[in-house]
Design a protein around this motif. Structure first.
Motif, PDB file in Angstrom:
ATOM      1  N   VAL A   1       0.710  -1.083   0.058  1.00 40.40           N
ATOM      2  CA  VAL A   1       0.145  -0.089  -0.047  1.00 40.40           C
ATOM      3  C   VAL A   1       1.085   1.187   0.082  1.00 40.40           C
ATOM      4  CG1 VAL A   1      -1.698   1.353   1.373  1.00 40.40           C
ATOM      5  CG2 VAL A   1      -2.050  -1.315   1.418  1.00 40.40           C
ATOM      6  N   LEU A   2       0.561   2.410  -0.749  1.00 41.45           N
ATOM      7  CA  LEU A   2       1.335   3.421  -0.600  1.00 41.45           C
ATOM      8  C   LEU A   2       0.788   4.342   0.360  1.00 41.45           C
ATOM      9  CD1 LEU A   2       1.064   4.366  -4.462  1.00 41.45           C
ATOM     10  CD2 LEU A   2       2.535   3.240  -3.313  1.00 41.45           C
ATOM     11  N   ILE A   3       1.934   4.766   1.280  1.00 40.70           N
ATOM     12  CA  ILE A   3       1.550   5.652   2.406  1.00 40.70           C
ATOM     13  C   ILE A   3       2.186   6.833   2.296  1.00 40.70           C
ATOM     14  CG2 ILE A   3       2.165   5.832   4.884  1.00 40.70           C
ATOM     15  CD1 ILE A   3       2.343   2.594   4.747  1.00 40.70           C
ATOM     16  N   HIS A   4       1.390   8.106   2.613  1.00 38.92           N
ATOM     17  CA  HIS A   4       1.679   9.306   2.714  1.00 38.92           C
ATOM     18  C   HIS A   4       2.002  10.023   3.811  1.00 38.92           C
ATOM     19  CE1 HIS A   4       1.338  13.736   1.189  1.00 38.92           C
ATOM     20  NE2 HIS A   4       0.752  13.681   2.463  1.00 38.92           N
ATOM     21  N   SER A   5       3.321  10.518   4.275  1.00 37.90           N
ATOM     22  CA  SER A   5       3.588  11.077   5.598  1.00 37.90           C
ATOM     23  C   SER A   5       2.771  12.401   5.662  1.00 37.90           C
ATOM     24  CB  SER A   5       5.090  10.983   5.968  1.00 37.90           C
ATOM     25  OG  SER A   5       5.045  11.460   7.155  1.00 37.90           O
ATOM     26  N   HIS A   6       1.819  12.738   6.334  1.00 36.06           N
ATOM     27  CA  HIS A   6       0.902  13.843   6.093  1.00 36.06           C
ATOM     28  C   HIS A   6       1.722  14.948   7.123  1.00 36.06           C
ATOM     29  CE1 HIS A   6      -2.404  16.375   7.796  1.00 36.06           C
ATOM     30  NE2 HIS A   6      -2.435  16.632   6.525  1.00 36.06           N
ATOM     31  N   ASN A   7       1.689  16.262   6.722  1.00 36.77           N
ATOM     32  CA  ASN A   7       2.501  17.149   7.343  1.00 36.77           C
ATOM     33  C   ASN A   7       3.764  16.536   8.106  1.00 36.77           C
ATOM     34  OD1 ASN A   7       0.381  18.938   6.839  1.00 36.77           O
ATOM     35  ND2 ASN A   7      -0.638  18.926   8.702  1.00 36.77           N
ATOM     36  N   ASP A   8       4.510  15.993   7.442  1.00 39.52           N
ATOM     37  CA  ASP A   8       5.933  15.188   8.054  1.00 39.52           C
ATOM     38  C   ASP A   8       6.585  16.110   8.924  1.00 39.52           C
ATOM     39  OD1 ASP A   8       7.500  12.708   7.554  1.00 39.52           O
ATOM     40  OD2 ASP A   8       8.963  14.448   7.538  1.00 39.52           O
ATOM     41  N   TYR A   9       6.658  17.262   8.627  1.00 36.34           N
ATOM     42  CA  TYR A   9       7.530  18.109   9.414  1.00 36.34           C
ATOM     43  C   TYR A   9       7.056  18.343  10.724  1.00 36.34           C
ATOM     44  CZ  TYR A   9       3.605  21.045   8.009  1.00 36.34           C
ATOM     45  OH  TYR A   9       2.341  21.702   7.654  1.00 36.34           O
ATOM     46  N   GLN A  10       5.953  18.129  11.088  1.00 36.39           N
ATOM     47  CA  GLN A  10       5.475  18.284  12.319  1.00 36.39           C
ATOM     48  C   GLN A  10       5.650  16.874  13.489  1.00 36.39           C
ATOM     49  OE1 GLN A  10       1.023  18.919  11.859  1.00 36.39           O
ATOM     50  NE2 GLN A  10       1.577  21.165  12.303  1.00 36.39           N
ATOM     51  N   LYS A  11       6.308  16.116  12.723  1.00 39.70           N
ATOM     52  CA  LYS A  11       6.827  14.864  13.512  1.00 39.70           C
ATOM     53  C   LYS A  11       8.114  15.179  14.320  1.00 39.70           C
ATOM     54  CE  LYS A  11       3.908  12.385  11.014  1.00 39.70           C
ATOM     55  NZ  LYS A  11       3.375  13.318  10.217  1.00 39.70           N
ATOM     56  N   ASN A  12       8.132  14.629  15.623  1.00 40.37           N
ATOM     57  CA  ASN A  12       9.350  14.876  16.365  1.00 40.37           C
ATOM     58  C   ASN A  12      10.573  14.699  15.840  1.00 40.37           C
ATOM     59  OD1 ASN A  12       9.063  12.006  16.373  1.00 40.37           O
ATOM     60  ND2 ASN A  12       9.223  11.952  18.830  1.00 40.37           N
ATOM     61  N   ILE A  13      10.834  13.628  14.667  1.00 39.38           N
ATOM     62  CA  ILE A  13      11.980  13.486  13.841  1.00 39.38           C
ATOM     63  C   ILE A  13      11.487  13.564  12.456  1.00 39.38           C
ATOM     64  CG2 ILE A  13      13.951  11.990  13.333  1.00 39.38           C
ATOM     65  CD1 ILE A  13      13.412  10.636  16.055  1.00 39.38           C
ATOM     66  N   PRO A  14      11.173  14.910  11.805  1.00 40.94           N
ATOM     67  CA  PRO A  14      10.715  15.062  10.610  1.00 40.94           C
ATOM     68  C   PRO A  14      11.804  14.576   9.634  1.00 40.94           C
ATOM     69  CG  PRO A  14      11.687  17.030  11.476  1.00 40.94           C
ATOM     70  CD  PRO A  14      11.644  16.105  12.527  1.00 40.94           C
ATOM     71  N   PHE A  15      11.176  14.026   8.460  1.00 42.76           N
ATOM     72  CA  PHE A  15      11.691  13.223   7.308  1.00 42.76           C
ATOM     73  C   PHE A  15      12.283  12.003   7.616  1.00 42.76           C
ATOM     74  CE2 PHE A  15      15.684  12.342   4.747  1.00 42.76           C
ATOM     75  CZ  PHE A  15      14.981  12.040   3.477  1.00 42.76           C
ATOM     76  N   TYR A  16      13.173  11.668   8.446  1.00 38.64           N
ATOM     77  CA  TYR A  16      13.974  10.364   8.839  1.00 38.64           C
ATOM     78  C   TYR A  16      12.671   9.331   9.355  1.00 38.64           C
ATOM     79  CZ  TYR A  16      18.084  13.105   8.233  1.00 38.64           C
ATOM     80  OH  TYR A  16      18.965  14.062   7.690  1.00 38.64           O
ATOM     81  N   ARG A  17      11.905   9.681   9.933  1.00 41.46           N
ATOM     82  CA  ARG A  17      10.759   8.799  10.609  1.00 41.46           C
ATOM     83  C   ARG A  17      10.213   8.039   9.274  1.00 41.46           C
ATOM     84  NH1 ARG A  17       7.005  10.866  15.264  1.00 41.46           N
ATOM     85  NH2 ARG A  17       6.039   8.738  14.800  1.00 41.46           N
ATOM     86  N   ALA A  18       9.581   9.072   8.674  1.00 43.50           N
ATOM     87  CA  ALA A  18       8.830   8.560   7.308  1.00 43.50           C
ATOM     88  C   ALA A  18       9.872   7.815   6.403  1.00 43.50           C
ATOM     89  CB  ALA A  18       8.050   9.617   6.708  1.00 43.50           C
ATOM     90  N   TYR A  19      11.164   8.389   6.070  1.00 44.30           N
ATOM     91  CA  TYR A  19      11.814   7.875   5.224  1.00 44.30           C
ATOM     92  C   TYR A  19      12.481   6.451   5.496  1.00 44.30           C
ATOM     93  CZ  TYR A  19      16.367   7.057   2.904  1.00 44.30           C
ATOM     94  OH  TYR A  19      17.655   6.562   2.275  1.00 44.30           O
ATOM     95  N   SER A  20      12.661   6.247   6.836  1.00 42.60           N
ATOM     96  CA  SER A  20      12.988   4.951   7.518  1.00 42.60           C
ATOM     97  C   SER A  20      12.114   3.699   6.834  1.00 42.60           C
ATOM     98  CB  SER A  20      13.222   5.062   8.665  1.00 42.60           C
ATOM     99  OG  SER A  20      12.312   4.969   9.607  1.00 42.60           O
ATOM    100  N   GLN A  21      10.816   4.207   7.221  1.00 41.43           N
ATOM    101  CA  GLN A  21       9.593   3.219   6.555  1.00 41.43           C
ATOM    102  C   GLN A  21       9.591   3.007   5.154  1.00 41.43           C
ATOM    103  OE1 GLN A  21       8.124   1.538   9.127  1.00 41.43           O
ATOM    104  NE2 GLN A  21       9.673   2.769  10.300  1.00 41.43           N
ATOM    105  N   GLN A  22      10.283   3.787   4.264  1.00 41.28           N
ATOM    106  CA  GLN A  22      10.344   3.898   3.020  1.00 41.28           C
ATOM    107  C   GLN A  22       8.831   4.148   2.356  1.00 41.28           C
ATOM    108  OE1 GLN A  22      13.360   0.366   1.988  1.00 41.28           O
ATOM    109  NE2 GLN A  22      12.024   0.977   0.480  1.00 41.28           N
ATOM    110  N   VAL A  23       8.362   5.211   2.985  1.00 37.54           N
ATOM    111  CA  VAL A  23       6.840   5.697   2.431  1.00 37.54           C
ATOM    112  C   VAL A  23       6.915   6.168   1.068  1.00 37.54           C
ATOM    113  CG1 VAL A  23       6.248   6.225   4.850  1.00 37.54           C
ATOM    114  CG2 VAL A  23       7.140   7.940   3.375  1.00 37.54           C
ATOM    115  N   HIS A  24       5.684   5.929   0.423  1.00 31.38           N
ATOM    116  CA  HIS A  24       5.636   6.718  -1.068  1.00 31.38           C
ATOM    117  C   HIS A  24       5.925   8.365  -0.956  1.00 31.38           C
ATOM    118  CE1 HIS A  24       3.129   7.843  -4.248  1.00 31.38           C
ATOM    119  NE2 HIS A  24       4.008   6.927  -5.023  1.00 31.38           N
ATOM    120  N   THR A  25       5.295   8.927   0.018  1.00 32.74           N
ATOM    121  CA  THR A  25       5.105  10.371  -0.152  1.00 32.74           C
ATOM    122  C   THR A  25       5.386  10.944   1.320  1.00 32.74           C
ATOM    123  OG1 THR A  25       3.222  10.094  -1.785  1.00 32.74           O
ATOM    124  CG2 THR A  25       3.833  12.386  -1.243  1.00 32.74           C
ATOM    125  N   ILE A  26       6.156  11.923   1.010  1.00 32.01           N
ATOM    126  CA  ILE A  26       6.617  12.797   2.175  1.00 32.01           C
ATOM    127  C   ILE A  26       5.933  14.083   1.918  1.00 32.01           C
ATOM    128  CG2 ILE A  26       8.316  13.739   3.639  1.00 32.01           C
ATOM    129  CD1 ILE A  26       9.867  11.266   3.410  1.00 32.01           C
TER     130      ILE A  26
END
Length: 271
Positions: free
Chosen positions: A35-60
């Motif tokens: 399934v393709l996953i989109h990290s919504h408002n990624d920059y609001q995460k406590n570790i932006p970019f790297y949390r979503a990147y480490s999961q190989q999401v489709h979209t950040i």
């Protein structure tokens, strides 16, 4: 007064530390996502970019503002956050440039998967998009698919040009589309996917109850309409629960919008 950081290493403790950190984050990831996953408002995460990147999401996703009297682009959700905001370069572009250098020209070494960076322009189209394009042009090996087939796909949302003007912009950027716009075939070539607010069509909160038959029919018709144009669809402002994720998968929604990239990825790995 805008808070400045000298470079990305001042935020992420150096490149050696970054490599160790990424190895740790990626250690639990196995196999390709179904399934393709989109990290919504990624920059609001406590570790932006790297949390979503480490999961190989489709979209950040990153929201940007054109900083006054400079060529800078700041990442923030609301204007009142700009005084403490980091730049797009620091949060996303520089890490991607570094990782592409480490991963032999790919977002993830040895992976066929391509990463999409959706950039929501919060300030007027010009000069915001002009500054962004100037930055991307400096690194075509990372951001231009005509140079590198594994390059990051850049999708523009927020302040977008009229579809009639899509052709005036470099082909290494595409645009977030609307379900109710009658795009020409040439314009559709520049649309990456369709995004719609879920709450416009349903009040369902993703709890233990199920999506009503009436709402399900509405959503299914939107999915079918998007697929008829050959474009995947994403719903934002949507419930972010396990029940919602599974329901959206059943409905054929291509891109699952989530504020919980690790949990969402894990769910689809296990199901």
């Amino acid at each position: 007064m805008l808070r400045k950081f000298s470079n990305t290493r001042s935020v992420f403790f150096g490149r050696a530390g970054l490599i160790f950190f990424m190895a740790f984050l990626c250690s639990s990831y196995s196999g390709k996502q179904t399934v393709l996953i989109h990290s919504h408002n990624d920059y609001q995460k406590n570790i932006p970019f790297y949390r979503a990147y480490s999961q190989q999401v489709h979209t950040i996703e990153a929201d940007i503002y054109a900083a006054p009297a400079s060529d800078g682009l700041l990442v923030a959700h609301d204007p009142h956050e700009l005084d403490s905001a980091l730049s797009l370069d620091e949060m996303y572009l520089e890490p991607l440039i570094f990782l592409f250098g480490q991963n032999e020209g790919r977002p993830w070494r040895g992976s066929e998967q391509v990463l999409t960076l959706m950039i929501d322009l919060k300030t007027p189209l010009h000069p915001t998009i002009d500054r962004l394009i100037a930055k991307l042009k400096r690194h075509p090996e990372v951001f231009d698919p005509s140079v590198n087939p594994y390059a990051v796909r850049i999708v523009i949302s927020g302040s977008r040009p009229d579809p009639e003007a899509f052709g005036e912009y470099p082909r290494f950027i595409s645009f977030d589309g609307f379900i109710d716009v009658d795009y020409t075939p040439q314009q559709l070539e520049r649309v990456a996917f369709i995004s719609e607010p879920f709450f416009r069509y349903s009040k369902w909160k993703g709890g233990a109850d199920t999506l009503s038959a009436e709402d399900r029919q509405v959503i299914e018709s939107l999915v079918a309409k998007s697929h008829k144009t050959g474009k995947p669809i994403r719903f934002w402002g949507s419930p972010d629960t396990v029940n919602a994720w599974e329901t959206f998968r059943e409905l054929g929604i291509d891109i699952i919008n989530t504020d919980r990239p690790e949990a969402c990825t894990l769910y689809f790995q296990e199901h």
